[in-house]
Structure formats: structure tokens, C-alpha cells
Design an enzyme around this catalytic site. Sequence first.
Site, PDB file in Angstrom:
ATOM      1  N   ASP A 172      33.492  41.378  40.639  1.00  0.00           N
ATOM      2  CA  ASP A 172      33.568  42.850  40.472  1.00  0.00           C
ATOM      3  C   ASP A 172      32.354  43.331  40.503  1.00  0.00           C
ATOM      4  O   ASP A 172      31.531  42.938  40.879  1.00  0.00           O
ATOM      5  CB  ASP A 172      34.129  43.024  38.923  1.00  0.00           C
ATOM      6  CG  ASP A 172      34.321  44.322  38.426  1.00  0.00           C
ATOM      7  OD1 ASP A 172      34.945  45.011  39.039  1.00  0.00           O
ATOM      8  OD2 ASP A 172      33.558  44.658  37.336  1.00  0.00           O
ATOM      9  N   SER A 173      32.123  44.819  40.399  1.00  0.00           N
ATOM     10  CA  SER A 173      30.913  45.570  40.481  1.00  0.00           C
ATOM     11  C   SER A 173      30.344  45.282  39.319  1.00  0.00           C
ATOM     12  O   SER A 173      29.014  45.269  39.510  1.00  0.00           O
ATOM     13  CB  SER A 173      31.209  46.908  40.761  1.00  0.00           C
ATOM     14  OG  SER A 173      32.009  47.344  39.584  1.00  0.00           O
TER      15      SER A 173
ATOM     16  N   TYR B 224      31.093  51.101  41.889  1.00  0.00           N
ATOM     17  CA  TYR B 224      31.797  51.061  43.342  1.00  0.00           C
ATOM     18  C   TYR B 224      32.539  52.333  43.668  1.00  0.00           C
ATOM     19  O   TYR B 224      32.790  52.841  44.696  1.00  0.00           O
ATOM     20  CB  TYR B 224      32.657  49.843  43.701  1.00  0.00           C
ATOM     21  CG  TYR B 224      32.182  48.738  44.020  1.00  0.00           C
ATOM     22  CD1 TYR B 224      30.821  48.427  44.039  1.00  0.00           C
ATOM     23  CD2 TYR B 224      32.841  47.383  44.209  1.00  0.00           C
ATOM     24  CE1 TYR B 224      30.093  46.931  44.258  1.00  0.00           C
ATOM     25  CE2 TYR B 224      32.600  46.275  44.700  1.00  0.00           C
ATOM     26  CZ  TYR B 224      31.174  45.934  44.732  1.00  0.00           C
ATOM     27  OH  TYR B 224      30.558  44.971  45.052  1.00  0.00           O
TER      28      TYR B 224
ATOM     29  N   CYS C  92      38.476  43.589  40.701  1.00  0.00           N
ATOM     30  CA  CYS C  92      38.091  45.034  40.793  1.00  0.00           C
ATOM     31  C   CYS C  92      39.096  46.114  41.602  1.00  0.00           C
ATOM     32  O   CYS C  92      39.538  45.465  42.749  1.00  0.00           O
ATOM     33  CB  CYS C  92      36.796  45.005  41.720  1.00  0.00           C
ATOM     34  SG  CYS C  92      36.248  46.719  42.049  1.00  0.00           S
ATOM     35  N   ASN C  93      39.589  46.990  40.973  1.00  0.00           N
ATOM     36  CA  ASN C  93      40.666  47.552  41.455  1.00  0.00           C
ATOM     37  C   ASN C  93      40.239  48.550  42.938  1.00  0.00           C
ATOM     38  O   ASN C  93      41.012  48.593  43.770  1.00  0.00           O
ATOM     39  CB  ASN C  93      41.303  48.643  40.777  1.00  0.00           C
ATOM     40  CG  ASN C  93      42.107  47.957  39.420  1.00  0.00           C
ATOM     41  OD1 ASN C  93      43.284  48.024  39.488  1.00  0.00           O
ATOM     42  ND2 ASN C  93      41.404  47.623  38.525  1.00  0.00           N
ATOM     43  N   THR C  94      39.001  48.724  42.716  1.00  0.00           N
ATOM     44  CA  THR C  94      38.501  49.756  44.036  1.00  0.00           C
ATOM     45  C   THR C  94      38.354  48.947  45.143  1.00  0.00           C
ATOM     46  O   THR C  94      38.960  49.169  46.237  1.00  0.00           O
ATOM     47  CB  THR C  94      37.057  50.165  43.616  1.00  0.00           C
ATOM     48  OG1 THR C  94      36.964  50.850  42.496  1.00  0.00           O
ATOM     49  CG2 THR C  94      36.627  51.206  44.704  1.00  0.00           C
TER      50      THR C  94
ATOM     51  N   GLU D  20      29.189  50.113  31.516  1.00  0.00           N
ATOM     52  CA  GLU D  20      28.120  49.132  32.076  1.00  0.00           C
ATOM     53  C   GLU D  20      26.821  49.399  31.000  1.00  0.00           C
ATOM     54  O   GLU D  20      26.067  48.646  30.833  1.00  0.00           O
ATOM     55  CB  GLU D  20      27.586  49.380  33.456  1.00  0.00           C
ATOM     56  CG  GLU D  20      28.803  49.001  34.231  1.00  0.00           C
ATOM     57  CD  GLU D  20      28.751  47.647  34.590  1.00  0.00           C
ATOM     58  OE1 GLU D  20      27.693  46.835  34.389  1.00  0.00           O
ATOM     59  OE2 GLU D  20      29.729  46.902  34.830  1.00  0.00           O
TER      60      GLU D  20
ATOM     61  N   CYS E  11      41.349  50.288  36.542  1.00  0.00           N
ATOM     62  CA  CYS E  11      39.917  49.984  36.772  1.00  0.00           C
ATOM     63  C   CYS E  11      39.578  48.941  35.514  1.00  0.00           C
ATOM     64  O   CYS E  11      40.109  48.908  34.546  1.00  0.00           O
ATOM     65  CB  CYS E  11      39.142  51.032  36.609  1.00  0.00           C
ATOM     66  SG  CYS E  11      37.336  50.523  36.510  1.00  0.00           S
ATOM     67  N   THR E  12      39.185  47.577  36.131  1.00  0.00           N
ATOM     68  CA  THR E  12      38.982  46.597  35.255  1.00  0.00           C
ATOM     69  C   THR E  12      37.903  46.917  34.158  1.00  0.00           C
ATOM     70  O   THR E  12      37.773  46.080  33.199  1.00  0.00           O
ATOM     71  CB  THR E  12      38.696  45.415  35.946  1.00  0.00           C
ATOM     72  OG1 THR E  12      37.414  45.443  36.690  1.00  0.00           O
ATOM     73  CG2 THR E  12      39.864  44.735  36.648  1.00  0.00           C
ATOM     74  N   HIS E  13      37.154  47.922  34.172  1.00  0.00           N
ATOM     75  CA  HIS E  13      36.299  48.191  33.109  1.00  0.00           C
ATOM     76  C   HIS E  13      37.068  48.870  31.850  1.00  0.00           C
ATOM     77  O   HIS E  13      36.621  48.852  30.722  1.00  0.00           O
ATOM     78  CB  HIS E  13      35.251  49.331  33.543  1.00  0.00           C
ATOM     79  CG  HIS E  13      34.168  48.560  34.298  1.00  0.00           C
ATOM     80  ND1 HIS E  13      34.266  48.193  35.735  1.00  0.00           N
ATOM     81  CD2 HIS E  13      32.979  48.414  34.001  1.00  0.00           C
ATOM     82  CE1 HIS E  13      33.088  47.542  36.034  1.00  0.00           C
ATOM     83  NE2 HIS E  13      32.242  47.805  35.196  1.00  0.00           N
TER      84      HIS E  13
HETATM   85  N1  DGL Z   1      35.956  47.521  37.882  1.00  0.00           N
HETATM   86  C1  DGL Z   1      35.977  48.204  39.033  1.00  0.00           C
HETATM   87  C2  DGL Z   1      37.392  48.530  39.286  1.00  0.00           C
HETATM   88  O1  DGL Z   1      38.327  47.989  38.939  1.00  0.00           O
HETATM   89  C3  DGL Z   1      34.890  49.462  38.849  1.00  0.00           C
HETATM   90  C4  DGL Z   1      34.415  49.894  40.193  1.00  0.00           C
HETATM   91  C5  DGL Z   1      33.234  50.767  39.782  1.00  0.00           C
HETATM   92  O2  DGL Z   1      32.120  50.031  39.879  1.00  0.00           O
HETATM   93  O3  DGL Z   1      33.227  51.714  39.765  1.00  0.00           O
HETATM   94  O4  DGL Z   1      37.615  49.648  40.148  1.00  0.00           O
END
Ligand code: DGL
Length: 272
Positions: free
Chosen positions: A10-11, A42, A73-75, A152, A184-186
Site C-alpha cells: 500500500d502507499s 498515491y 491499495c484501491n488506487t 497517515e 480506500c484501505t485507509h
Molecule cells: N490506501 C490507498 C487506497 O486504497 C490510499 C492511496 C493514497 O495513498 O492516496 O487507495
Amino acid sequence: MDARPIGMYDSGVGGLTVLKEIYRELPEERIIYYGDTARVPYGGRPASEIKRFAREIISFLRAQGVKMVVVACNTSSALALDEARMLFKMPILGMIEPGVRAAVKESRRGRIGIIATEGTVRSGAYEAAIRRLMPGAQVVSQACPLLVPLVEAGKTDSPETVAALEGYLEGPRSFGVDTLILGCTHYPYLTRTIRAILGPGVSIVDPARHVALEVKEVLARENMMNPHKNGDDRFIVSGDPGEFARLGSMLLGRHIANVEQISVEDRTAVGS
Ligand code: DGL
């Protein structure tokens, strides 16, 4: 049986929401987690960059001997999964399909909302996947660029985060969604606030659990399960290891020790 580790990336700390579910479903698997914290977020980056990051990180994970990669990471799943699956021969799993299957099952009236990064929303990947399974669905997507930097920074409950969510959820709420996908996994770290804003009538779908179940299914089908956990997990970041250890341990609810710092930039070797 296959004792090699599973690679995940992930990012930043978002993928730990997926790791938590993998720990629950697959406690014998050994994990190598890569957090690209020097390049987070990301979400606002062009597709070409997200694809390059995927090539670099998956090449790196392959060199560490992983048997599979979970793009947590979804992106990256929205923008780079198809290319990665063509370039690398091992199984590569993403977030979107499992999340959509769960949302379509959950939705009572076919009014589905997605909150995600700008990159994920721009890709249209969620809408396309929903329409494939539920052609009559009415879908609304909302980009939430402030949320990843807030998570973050460890501000999961701060007044700024609550205010940002109130603004972002206005559209999905007035659209009358019955189901909201955390795209988004966050975002699962923010579930409590999201639930409070939307109320009990809206189902919230976190794809993480469904991704972990899919990992389990693929490993079982391919006879690739690890019978016994044969070593420690590794956590590797491109940014500050101390910061990741501190925030990651808090968010994962387990102590993360010995975070390594390795940059994967310019690792361009790809294929097979
Ligand atoms: N966790 C990433 C996702 O699921 C976050 C991407 C980001 O860093 O913006 O998209």
C-alpha cells in the site's frame, strides 16, 4: 503446500486494514508488507506513475520470494492491476472485485456509494465493476483527497477529520445510498465516524475482509497454503521506519518491530 510468504503493499498504513483480516483468516501465512510511505499519498498521482510504482514494488516483492501479491491499495488496484497481472506470472489480487461482490449482495435498493481517492474515482473502476454485476444499480462516487494524509498523520478522530467526512458524505447521503463502499484501505480506521454521520440505515462495506477470504480461496485452490508459520513477518517502508512502527502498531493493534527501510525506486526489472 507452499511455505513462501505472501507479499502485500500500500502507499502507507492503509494496507494494514487488509493485513488484519489476513491474520484472522490465515494465521499460518508469513507476510512481507511494503508501505511506500516516501511517496504517499498515491491518490492524486497520474495512472502512469501508479503503474510504475506497482512494477517497482511487485518486482521487489518477487525478489524477496513471495508466492502471491495482494495489492492492498484501491488506487493501485484501480489503475495498475491489469498491467501487473500481465507482467507477473504469480497470483495478484486486488481490492475492487471482492468489495463490489459484497456490496451488490448487501444493497437492498441498488443505490451504492463509493468513497475513494481521486485516482480511484477518476478510473471509474468501481462503477464498471458494479454495473457488470448489477446493471440497474445507481452509483455515486465521492473523492476524498484529505482523508489519506489525515490518517497517515494519525488523526483518525480529530475534529478536522470529522469535518472533512461530513463534507464528503453529504453527496452520498443526499443521493440516498443504501450501501457505502470504503474504496480506500485507509478509510476503515474512520468507520465509527462514517457510521455516526450516515446513521444505521446505510450498510458500510469494507472490502478488506472479502479480499482476505479471496486470498484464502486462491491459496486453497492452488494448494499453496503454508502449513506452519515459519518465521517472522517483515515490514518494509520507503519512508521513516520509526514513524511507521509507531502508527502502524497502534492501527494494527499489534506491535510492529524491526521496520526496514528500502527504496524500490528505479527497480525496473519486470516480467514472469
Ligand atoms: N490506501 C490507498 C487506497 O486504497 C490510499 C492511496 C493514497 O495513498 O492516496 O487507495
